[in-house]
Design a protein around this motif. Sequence first.
Motif, PDB file in Angstrom:
ATOM      1  N   GLY A 162       1.574  48.469  38.339  1.00 14.02           N
ATOM      2  CA  GLY A 162       2.346  48.542  37.281  1.00 14.02           C
ATOM      3  C   GLY A 162       3.217  47.559  36.630  1.00 14.02           C
ATOM      4  N   THR A 163       4.229  48.119  35.799  1.00 18.42           N
ATOM      5  CA  THR A 163       4.969  46.882  35.360  1.00 18.42           C
ATOM      6  C   THR A 163       5.645  46.554  36.452  1.00 18.42           C
ATOM      7  OG1 THR A 163       6.702  48.593  34.582  1.00 18.42           O
ATOM      8  CG2 THR A 163       4.622  47.973  33.066  1.00 18.42           C
ATOM      9  N   PRO A 164       6.703  45.119  36.396  1.00 16.10           N
ATOM     10  CA  PRO A 164       7.355  44.561  37.244  1.00 16.10           C
ATOM     11  C   PRO A 164       8.650  45.730  37.143  1.00 16.10           C
ATOM     12  CG  PRO A 164       6.877  42.974  35.584  1.00 16.10           C
ATOM     13  CD  PRO A 164       6.397  44.422  35.185  1.00 16.10           C
ATOM     14  N   LYS A 165       9.734  45.567  38.043  1.00 15.13           N
ATOM     15  CA  LYS A 165      10.827  46.298  38.227  1.00 15.13           C
ATOM     16  C   LYS A 165      11.651  46.417  36.895  1.00 15.13           C
ATOM     17  CE  LYS A 165      15.099  46.560  40.899  1.00 15.13           C
ATOM     18  NZ  LYS A 165      15.710  46.019  42.093  1.00 15.13           N
ATOM     19  N   THR A 166      11.718  45.300  36.287  1.00 15.03           N
ATOM     20  CA  THR A 166      12.409  45.218  34.830  1.00 15.03           C
ATOM     21  C   THR A 166      11.778  45.826  33.638  1.00 15.03           C
ATOM     22  OG1 THR A 166      11.721  42.916  34.303  1.00 15.03           O
ATOM     23  CG2 THR A 166      13.743  43.197  35.448  1.00 15.03           C
ATOM     24  N   HIS A 167      10.621  46.229  33.717  1.00 14.32           N
ATOM     25  CA  HIS A 167       9.515  46.755  32.778  1.00 14.32           C
ATOM     26  C   HIS A 167       9.330  45.604  31.777  1.00 14.32           C
ATOM     27  CE1 HIS A 167       9.654  50.454  34.912  1.00 14.32           C
ATOM     28  NE2 HIS A 167      10.869  50.458  34.790  1.00 14.32           N
ATOM     29  N   GLN A 168       9.650  44.441  32.022  1.00 17.69           N
ATOM     30  CA  GLN A 168       9.282  43.305  30.926  1.00 17.69           C
ATOM     31  C   GLN A 168       8.789  42.258  31.606  1.00 17.69           C
ATOM     32  OE1 GLN A 168      13.147  42.402  29.374  1.00 17.69           O
ATOM     33  NE2 GLN A 168      13.253  44.045  28.241  1.00 17.69           N
ATOM     34  N   ARG A 169       7.844  41.562  30.932  1.00 14.64           N
ATOM     35  CA  ARG A 169       7.033  40.257  31.354  1.00 14.64           C
ATOM     36  C   ARG A 169       8.310  39.046  31.374  1.00 14.64           C
ATOM     37  NH1 ARG A 169       1.259  39.062  28.988  1.00 14.64           N
ATOM     38  NH2 ARG A 169       0.590  41.292  29.299  1.00 14.64           N
ATOM     39  N   ARG A 170       7.980  38.339  32.243  1.00 12.39           N
ATOM     40  CA  ARG A 170       8.932  37.023  32.395  1.00 12.39           C
ATOM     41  C   ARG A 170       8.104  35.850  32.870  1.00 12.39           C
ATOM     42  NH1 ARG A 170      10.147  39.395  37.082  1.00 12.39           N
ATOM     43  NH2 ARG A 170      10.881  37.969  38.884  1.00 12.39           N
ATOM     44  N   SER A 171       8.417  34.599  32.278  1.00 14.55           N
ATOM     45  CA  SER A 171       8.024  33.413  32.713  1.00 14.55           C
ATOM     46  C   SER A 171       8.913  32.749  33.983  1.00 14.55           C
ATOM     47  CB  SER A 171       7.739  32.630  31.612  1.00 14.55           C
ATOM     48  OG  SER A 171       7.371  31.337  31.776  1.00 14.55           O
ATOM     49  N   VAL A 172       8.351  32.462  34.971  1.00 14.15           N
ATOM     50  CA  VAL A 172       9.049  31.773  36.071  1.00 14.15           C
ATOM     51  C   VAL A 172       8.471  30.178  36.305  1.00 14.15           C
ATOM     52  CG1 VAL A 172       9.452  32.083  38.490  1.00 14.15           C
ATOM     53  CG2 VAL A 172       9.168  34.054  37.037  1.00 14.15           C
ATOM     54  N   PRO A 173       9.546  29.383  36.397  1.00 13.96           N
ATOM     55  CA  PRO A 173       9.194  28.280  36.633  1.00 13.96           C
ATOM     56  C   PRO A 173       8.538  27.993  38.123  1.00 13.96           C
ATOM     57  CG  PRO A 173      11.454  28.076  36.875  1.00 13.96           C
ATOM     58  CD  PRO A 173      10.859  29.558  36.354  1.00 13.96           C
ATOM     59  N   LEU A 174       7.326  27.162  38.056  1.00 12.62           N
ATOM     60  CA  LEU A 174       6.882  26.757  39.493  1.00 12.62           C
ATOM     61  C   LEU A 174       7.086  25.380  39.885  1.00 12.62           C
ATOM     62  CD1 LEU A 174       4.457  27.735  41.475  1.00 12.62           C
ATOM     63  CD2 LEU A 174       2.752  26.455  40.202  1.00 12.62           C
ATOM     64  N   PRO A 175       7.770  25.261  40.951  1.00 13.07           N
ATOM     65  CA  PRO A 175       8.081  23.920  41.402  1.00 13.07           C
ATOM     66  C   PRO A 175       7.134  22.961  41.510  1.00 13.07           C
ATOM     67  CG  PRO A 175       9.149  25.448  42.852  1.00 13.07           C
ATOM     68  CD  PRO A 175       8.138  26.103  42.010  1.00 13.07           C
ATOM     69  N   ARG A 176       7.190  21.771  41.156  1.00 15.62           N
ATOM     70  CA  ARG A 176       6.298  20.679  41.131  1.00 15.62           C
ATOM     71  C   ARG A 176       5.411  20.513  42.384  1.00 15.62           C
ATOM     72  NH1 ARG A 176       6.118  16.769  37.215  1.00 15.62           N
ATOM     73  NH2 ARG A 176       8.233  17.071  36.713  1.00 15.62           N
ATOM     74  N   PHE A 177       6.108  20.612  43.719  1.00 13.53           N
ATOM     75  CA  PHE A 177       5.547  20.429  44.729  1.00 13.53           C
ATOM     76  C   PHE A 177       4.619  21.684  45.247  1.00 13.53           C
ATOM     77  CE2 PHE A 177       9.286  22.981  46.091  1.00 13.53           C
ATOM     78  CZ  PHE A 177       8.947  23.757  47.003  1.00 13.53           C
ATOM     79  N   LEU A 178       4.699  22.741  44.609  1.00 14.71           N
ATOM     80  CA  LEU A 178       3.858  23.896  44.579  1.00 14.71           C
ATOM     81  C   LEU A 178       2.524  23.930  43.867  1.00 14.71           C
ATOM     82  CD1 LEU A 178       6.254  26.791  45.374  1.00 14.71           C
ATOM     83  CD2 LEU A 178       4.725  25.628  46.843  1.00 14.71           C
ATOM     84  N   VAL A 179       2.341  22.989  42.749  1.00 16.09           N
ATOM     85  CA  VAL A 179       1.303  23.158  41.904  1.00 16.09           C
ATOM     86  C   VAL A 179      -0.014  22.789  42.564  1.00 16.09           C
ATOM     87  CG1 VAL A 179       0.524  21.730  39.785  1.00 16.09           C
ATOM     88  CG2 VAL A 179       2.717  22.542  39.788  1.00 16.09           C
ATOM     89  N   GLU A 180       0.167  21.451  43.221  1.00 19.96           N
ATOM     90  CA  GLU A 180      -1.270  21.152  43.931  1.00 19.96           C
ATOM     91  C   GLU A 180      -1.665  22.122  45.019  1.00 19.96           C
ATOM     92  OE1 GLU A 180      -2.656  17.529  46.689  1.00 19.96           O
ATOM     93  OE2 GLU A 180      -1.403  17.190  44.976  1.00 19.96           O
ATOM     94  N   PRO A 181      -1.014  22.719  45.804  1.00 23.51           N
ATOM     95  CA  PRO A 181      -1.491  23.782  46.677  1.00 23.51           C
ATOM     96  C   PRO A 181      -1.806  24.964  45.694  1.00 23.51           C
ATOM     97  CG  PRO A 181       0.620  22.949  47.482  1.00 23.51           C
ATOM     98  CD  PRO A 181       0.419  22.444  46.093  1.00 23.51           C
ATOM     99  N   ILE A 182      -1.260  25.487  44.773  1.00 24.97           N
ATOM    100  CA  ILE A 182      -1.885  26.771  44.223  1.00 24.97           C
ATOM    101  C   ILE A 182      -3.082  26.301  43.394  1.00 24.97           C
ATOM    102  CG2 ILE A 182      -1.198  28.239  42.125  1.00 24.97           C
ATOM    103  CD1 ILE A 182       0.626  28.650  44.846  1.00 24.97           C
ATOM    104  N   ALA A 183      -2.996  25.200  42.963  1.00 27.95           N
ATOM    105  CA  ALA A 183      -4.271  24.663  42.235  1.00 27.95           C
ATOM    106  C   ALA A 183      -5.584  24.705  43.211  1.00 27.95           C
ATOM    107  CB  ALA A 183      -4.062  23.371  41.603  1.00 27.95           C
TER     108      ALA A 183
END
Length: 114
Positions: free
Chosen positions: A51-72
Amino acid sequence: MRRSRCIRVLAYTGLRWGELAALRVRRVDLVKRRLLVAESVTEVNGRAVFGTPKTHQRRSVPLPRFLVEPIAAQIAGRSGDELVFTSPAGEVLRNNNFRRRSSIGLRSRSGSRA
């Protein structure tokens, strides 16, 4: 490895558990280092319900630089509709199972039998 990645994403982005579990590959922007939180998942009577998030609104969250490579590496070759984080069986993450597996791993590394 994946458990620690989940924990780091939760800790450094502020995502709620259900938002992390519902995060899809297409909502990860590695270039802009952003995660688009557009849905959440919760367990109701043993079934995963999206379903929708708790706030019922989309939001954009920053991804820390050190997590980019592992997530990629984690999302490489996956389709946009696939979940970023899944159980070992490739299913939606369930909070109780994740916590149980994580605490078993912590206990075994600490030598505790509890």
